[in-house]
Write a protein that holds these residues in place. Sequence first.
Motif: not given
Length: 579
Positions: A2-10
Amino acid sequence: MRASKYHINTLKEAPAETEVASHRLMTRAGMIRKVAGGIYTYMPLGLRVLRKIENVVREEMNRAGAIELLMPVVQPAELWMESGRWEKYGDELLRIKDRHQRDFVLQPTSEEVVTDIARNEIHSWRQLPLNFYHIQTKFRDERRPRFGLMRGREFTMKDAYSFDRDEAGAQASYDIMFQAYMRIFGRLGLKFRAVAADTGSIGGSRSHEFQVIADTGEDLLVYNPDTQYAANIELAAAPCLIEHRAEPKEELVLTATPQAPKCELVAQQLGRPLSDTVKSIVLATDPAEDDADGQVRIWLLLLRGDHELNEIKAGKLPGFERGFRFATEAEILDSFGCVPGYLGPIDTAKPVSIIADLTVAHMSDFICGANREGYHYTGANWGRDLPEPQSADLRNVVAGDPDPNGGHLAIQRGIEVGHVFFLGDKYSKALQATFLDTDGKPALLQMGCYGIGISRISAAAIEQCHDDKGIVWPRAIAPFEVVICPVGANKNEKVGNISEQIYLGLQEQGVEAILDDRDIRPGVMFAEWELIGVPLRITVGDRGLKEGVVEIQARSDAAAVKVPVEQAQAAALERLKSL
């Protein structure tokens, strides 16, 4: 996931220092972060890509019969001294000392260590053939690290080393690895070529590079579109373009060419094709330490004005075994009595060794420097105005050159991501790695070396597969295969439920899916996933659900396709098969 629990920093913009697409996009997509020049942290998305590449490589290496081990990053200098590469490898070898002032290196490659293993572990012909490989961090102290993972100092590499009892066995091991590499790059979903190549600092006698086709590639690849021939330009044979030398038709004339130190300017002044001119390149070879006279030898290499010197070929000429350098201006003045720009083979101030390219050796009535500033000779001819030359293949191939086997040669750019070498006994002889052969006598192990740039593949894939929106990953190495994008799930519970069902269903089918459950605007969400480059996107929205459909769009497609909600999972699986 789930994206909310992952590290996504663009990032909206890439740092100014990023020069090529892969560096820009990996930085913007949050896959790498710079620590120092040529040294990067692999962030979670980037690490997923690397691990997927590693998995394909590992599976095919195991399938080919190679055995995995893990050799150290730090290696003792003594092994490199035994092989002779402690000094020869050059400045890219990072030499360090421990607290006891003992010398070590940060390994750029592992021939020495693996040969040491072999000489201690392999005792009998019955243990052969054997192939060890590992996937390990490497370090090469690049003078000017650039282009992100394309030309970094620290990188991840798979290197393998085969050991055989004779050359025939070693060649068979080489062929097995060659085919394994063909399968690896095919599975990775990349357009590539396997090309004949120079062996470089690794050494050996047989070599192929595996090149990912990309317009931004640093290497030039020569190939015949009508045959299987392909070679790196460093190795590609450049044919003589003149079948027979014509009889002289002009007299030798000293011709004024003021302010024309280049062949292009000379041709323009005289109204002649550039291909009528001959350029002079002056090289020097320094004497060996035990050379009695201690004299520097000066060489004059002659190429047609529209051709370029191939330094790899020049380095293999007789007399260049210890290397060469470009002559200094003082050495040129002393040997030719003239400044650079007007040099030629006629009437040099001192005797020099002259080598003409194959095409130049067949030229007649050509234009060359007169060894007098502001002047060139026109109408120069071999045998009449100067002695018949020693000739050799000195130049780079150009597009359109004839292939001796038929057809014409073309050129494209590529990025080297793999290299296989037949080493023979180069390292086993230096380190005395022997085994007892069938006759009971010691014999040297025959070796092969096989490398793949794991981290470089990720960058090369982006150079080949991207657009103005971001990365377009091949499915095999994408960080995720599918992203499910709910639009307005915070306002419509059904959107969230359907998205969850599709996500869980794909996971059950073994698909690496990520559900973007973040509360962000649809435009921002779509732009991020286009930048990251996930191969397939499924959009679930209130408007579509009113029609009983969701939208499926491959990253490489121009538009989405609507499919019934109950067919979403099957449609996604079917579309993935073609990616």
